[in-house]
Scaffold this motif. Structure first.
Motif, mmCIF file in Angstrom:
data_model
loop_
_atom_site.group_PDB
_atom_site.id
_atom_site.type_symbol
_atom_site.label_atom_id
_atom_site.label_comp_id
_atom_site.label_asym_id
_atom_site.label_seq_id
_atom_site.Cartn_x
_atom_site.Cartn_y
_atom_site.Cartn_z
ATOM 1 N N UNK A 150 0.836 -1.205 0.000
ATOM 2 C CA UNK A 150 0.000 0.000 0.000
ATOM 3 C C UNK A 150 0.869 1.254 0.000
ATOM 4 N N UNK A 151 1.855 1.261 0.881
ATOM 5 C CA UNK A 151 2.796 2.374 0.923
ATOM 6 C C UNK A 151 3.488 2.565 -0.420
ATOM 7 N N UNK A 153 2.643 1.699 -3.522
ATOM 8 C CA UNK A 153 1.802 2.233 -4.601
ATOM 9 C C UNK A 153 1.547 3.724 -4.382
ATOM 10 N N UNK A 154 1.259 4.086 -3.143
ATOM 11 C CA UNK A 154 1.026 5.500 -2.845
ATOM 12 C C UNK A 154 2.287 6.317 -3.089
ATOM 13 N N UNK A 155 3.417 5.777 -2.688
ATOM 14 C CA UNK A 155 4.676 6.509 -2.857
ATOM 15 C C UNK A 155 4.973 6.754 -4.337
ATOM 16 N N UNK A 157 2.775 6.946 -6.800
ATOM 17 C CA UNK A 157 1.843 7.966 -7.297
ATOM 18 C C UNK A 157 2.222 9.356 -6.783
ATOM 19 N N UNK A 158 2.531 9.422 -5.513
ATOM 20 C CA UNK A 158 2.926 10.703 -4.952
ATOM 21 C C UNK A 158 4.228 11.204 -5.542
ATOM 22 N N UNK A 159 5.100 10.279 -5.859
ATOM 23 C CA UNK A 159 6.352 10.657 -6.492
ATOM 24 C C UNK A 159 6.114 11.311 -7.842
ATOM 25 N N UNK B 155 4.518 10.584 -0.120
ATOM 26 C CA UNK B 155 3.582 9.583 0.406
ATOM 27 C C UNK B 155 2.222 10.216 0.708
ATOM 28 N N UNK B 158 0.569 10.904 -2.634
ATOM 29 C CA UNK B 158 0.151 9.643 -3.235
ATOM 30 C C UNK B 158 -0.982 9.008 -2.462
ATOM 31 N N UNK B 159 -0.974 9.204 -1.167
ATOM 32 C CA UNK B 159 -2.059 8.683 -0.357
ATOM 33 C C UNK B 159 -3.388 9.313 -0.736
ATOM 34 N N UNK B 160 -3.337 10.606 -1.054
ATOM 35 C CA UNK B 160 -4.568 11.275 -1.474
ATOM 36 C C UNK B 160 -5.052 10.723 -2.813
ATOM 37 N N UNK B 171 -7.558 4.128 3.981
ATOM 38 C CA UNK B 171 -6.220 3.946 3.425
ATOM 39 C C UNK B 171 -5.332 5.127 3.782
ATOM 40 N N UNK B 174 -4.362 4.910 7.464
ATOM 41 C CA UNK B 174 -3.309 3.909 7.708
ATOM 42 C C UNK B 174 -1.947 4.431 7.260
ATOM 43 N N UNK B 175 -1.938 5.051 6.099
ATOM 44 C CA UNK B 175 -0.698 5.598 5.556
ATOM 45 C C UNK B 175 -0.066 6.595 6.518
ATOM 46 N N UNK B 178 1.361 4.909 9.701
ATOM 47 C CA UNK B 178 2.672 4.284 9.466
ATOM 48 C C UNK B 178 3.750 5.340 9.255
#
Lengths: 189, 189
Positions: A150-151, A153-155, A157-159, B155, B158-160, B171, B174-175, B178
Motif C-alpha cells: 500500500x505504501x 503504490x502511494x509513494x 503515485x505521490x512521487x 507519500x 500519493x495517499x490522497x 487507506x 493507515x498511511x 505508518x
DNA sequence: GTCAGATTGTACTGATCAGTACATTCTTGA
DNA sequence: TCAAGAATGTACTGATCAGTACAATCTGAC
C-alpha cells in the motif's frame, strides 16, 4: 482488414499522451485531432462512442501493459525479488523518471473520476495486490506485505505528483531507489 | 468598507472546493456561480482578473494556512516531535482523511500546471524543507532528514491519489499512521 | 476495371465557455 | 434624505466545445 486494426491501434499512443497531458476534459477533440493527425471523421469512425470510447481504449491498453508486464510477473514469477526489481525498473522507464504522468492517477484526481471510477479502482487494487503477493513470496507475512505494498503504490503515485510539481525528475528516481531498499530483503545476493 | 473584504473572503472556501472537485479548467463560471451563490457581476467585481485571479486567491489562502499552521511550527517550534505529530494530525483533518483532494497536487497533474507552476513548486518545496528542518532538530543528519522528508511529502500526496482512486479514506489514515512511526524517534516519551 | 465498404474532410448543430457592458439595486456616511 | 459607490442581475459577445451528417475519396477483392 488488417489496416483498420492497425490504424486504430496506431493512434492509441498519441491519444494516451494527449489525455495524460491535458486530462479527460482538457483533451479537446481539436487537440486530439492535431496530435493523432486524424480528422473528426476518422476519429468518430474508429471511436463511435466519442471521447469516452477513446479514453476507454487508452485505459484498455494501459491495463494490458501493466497486467502482462508488471502485475502478472509480480504474482507468478518464481523469483519474487527479481519481479520486484523489474517492476521498479519498468516503473521508472514507463513514467520517464517522473516526466510522464500516470493517466489513471490523473483521472482519479480530476473531474472525470466518476466516469472511470471502477477502472481506476481496479488498477490501483491490482497493483497493490500483485506487489503484496510478491512480498509474501519473498517471505513476508500477509500482515506485513499488505501495508508495505500500500505504501509503495502511494509513494509511486505521490512521487509522480511531486516530481511534476517540483519539475525534478531526479526526485522520482531517488524515491524509487529508496523504495527498492524497503521492498527487497536486506543483504541477499 | 469592511463588507467588501468580508464578502470576498467568505467566498474563498466555496471557491476552493469547486477548484478541488473540478480542477481549474473544469470549474466553469456557471458552476462557480452556483456554489458561491454569486452572479457573474459579483464574481467579476470581486475578482476582476477572472478565473485566474480566483484561483490565485484560493492558493493564497491555502499557502497562508499551511505556512502558519504547519510549516512555521515545523521550522520553529521547540518541540520538533510535537510539531511533526501536529502536522500529521492537521494533514489528516485538513484532507478529511483523504476524502478531500489537495488542490495544489491536482493542479500539478492537470492541464493548468504551467499557469501556476511556480506556486506549486514553492508549496511542495516549503513542505519538504519545513519537515526536514523538524527532523534535523529531532537529531537526524541533514543527509537522512532530506530523503525522509521527500518520502513523506510524496507519500501524503500519493495517499490522497490512492485513497480517492480506491474510494477508501481509511487507506489515507493507515498511511499517515505508518508514516508517523517513520518520522518520530523510536520509543521516546 | 469495378464495386462494396473502409476511410476521410468539411460543414454543420446546439450547448457552453470566459469574459464584457451596463443598468439596477443596495448600503453607507453625512 | 440623499448622493456616492459598492454590489448585483441580465443580456450580450465571439470562441470553442462534443458530436452529427454526409459527400468525396481511397482500397482491396474479385
Amino acid at each position: 482488414m488488417p489496416r483498420t486494426v492497425k490504424a486504430r491501434a496506431d493512434v492509441l499512443p498519441a491519444l494516451a499522451e494527449v489525455f495524460r497531458e491535458y486530462g479527460y476534459e482538457g483533451a479537446s477533440l481539436s487537440l486530439i485531432g492535431q496530435r493523432t493527425e486524424l480528422g473528426k471523421g476518422s476519429l468518430y469512425h474508429f471511436f463511435p462512442g466519442g471521447k469516452e470510447e477513446m479514453a476507454n481504449a487508452v485505459l484498455d491498453e494501459i491495463d494490458g501493459w501493466f497486467e502482462t508486464r508488471m502485475f502478472k510477473p509480480l504474482r507468478d514469477e518464481a523469483d519474487a525479488s527479481a519481479a520486484i526489481r523489474a517492476m521498479l525498473a519498468d516503473t521508472l522507464s514507463y513514467f520517464r523518471s517522473g516526466r510522464r504522468v500516470c493517466l489513471v492517477g490523473a483521472l482519479a484526481l480530476g473531474d472525470a473520476r466518476d466516469r472511470f471510477a471502477e477502472r481506476i479502482n481496479v488498477y490501483f487494487a491490482a497493483w497493490r495486490d500483485a506487489l503484496a503477493s510478491a512480498l509474501v513470496r519473498q517471505g513476508l507475512d500477509e500482515s506485513e506485505a499488505r501495508p508495505l505494498a500500500e505504501d509503495a503504490v502511494a509513494l509511486i503515485q505521490g512521487g509522480l505528483v511531486a516530481a511534476r510539481a517540483m519539475d525534478d525528475p531526479s526526485l522520482f528516481e531517488r524515491l524509487l531507489a529508496r523504495l527498492e531498499t524497503r521492498l527487497l530483503p536486506p543483504a541477499k545476493s
